[in-house]
Write an enzyme that holds these catalytic residues in place. Structure first.
Site, PDB file in Angstrom:
ATOM      1  N   LEU A  58      -0.937  75.131  89.582  1.00  0.00           N
ATOM      2  CA  LEU A  58      -0.064  74.877  88.449  1.00  0.00           C
ATOM      3  C   LEU A  58      -0.981  74.819  87.242  1.00  0.00           C
ATOM      4  CD1 LEU A  58       2.237  72.009  89.811  1.00  0.00           C
ATOM      5  CD2 LEU A  58       2.828  74.413  89.549  1.00  0.00           C
ATOM      6  N   ASP A  59      -0.542  75.336  86.117  1.00  0.00           N
ATOM      7  CA  ASP A  59      -1.382  75.331  84.922  1.00  0.00           C
ATOM      8  C   ASP A  59      -1.799  73.914  84.552  1.00  0.00           C
ATOM      9  OD1 ASP A  59      -1.164  78.065  84.736  1.00  0.00           O
ATOM     10  OD2 ASP A  59       0.385  78.017  83.189  1.00  0.00           O
TER      11      ASP A  59
END
Length: 185
Positions: free
Chosen positions: A94-95
């Protein structure tokens, strides 16, 4: 010879460096201080035998950067959340700016199995929730995503296209195989 050079750790005062070895020193490593504000134990959703599910906080990367392997979700969830000596294993990302559910492996067999599930259509459903500055049109929104490999510095970049732009790219030059994405608002 090892395929990877050993990492030196400040805590290991007895580690020796072979003559002629290359040492990389990061005088100004990229820091993620947000990781010290997080209650990692409270963020553990599930601690199973072969995996851990985490409510990932925003502002902390999932995995290591070249100059910082300690201030990550993998390392902090293991050490602060579970009391494990080694970081957990990455299964997906996930960023850094994104919060959400993150699955991390405890062994390479689970990581391999989970990655096969992610690649198999229909096995894993991904849902996203976003915060916007203004209301979005309601209903099903359609966009096309293509990967651009000629971005500055050789970086890969994902670009959003209209249906017309995607059709032009399929028939001409540019990023190959734009993928249709639907968002229900």
């Amino acid at each position: 010879l090892s395929s990877r050079p050993p990492r030196l750790d400040v805590a290991d005062a007895n580690m020796t460096v072979e003559p002629g070895a290359f040492i990389r020193v990061h005088c100004h490593p990229l820091r993620f201080r947000r990781c010290y504000e997080v209650d990692w134990k409270a963020r553990i959703i599930r601690d199973a035998e072969r995996f851990v599910v985490l409510d990932k906080p925003e502002g902390v990367p999932v995995g290591s950067t070249v100059d910082n392997r300690l201030e990550t979700c993998l390392a902090m969830a293991a050490k602060e959340g579970l009391g494990l000596p080694e970081p957990l294993l990455i299964t997906h990302r996930l960023d850094q700016a994104t919060s959400g559910v993150l699955v991390m492996g405890k062994d390479t067999g689970f990581v391999s199995h989970f990655n096969k599930l992610l690649r198999s259509r229909g096995c894993v459903e991904k849902r996203y929730r976003l915060l916007t500055k203004r209301p979005l049109p309601t209903g099903t929104q359609v966009a096309f995503i293509a990967e651009r490999r000629d971005a500055p510095g050789g970086a890969r970049q994902h670009i959003m296209l209209s249906e017309e732009e995607a059709e032009r790219l399929r028939n001409g030059s540019g990023p190959a195989n734009p993928r249709r994405c639907e968002i229900d608002v």
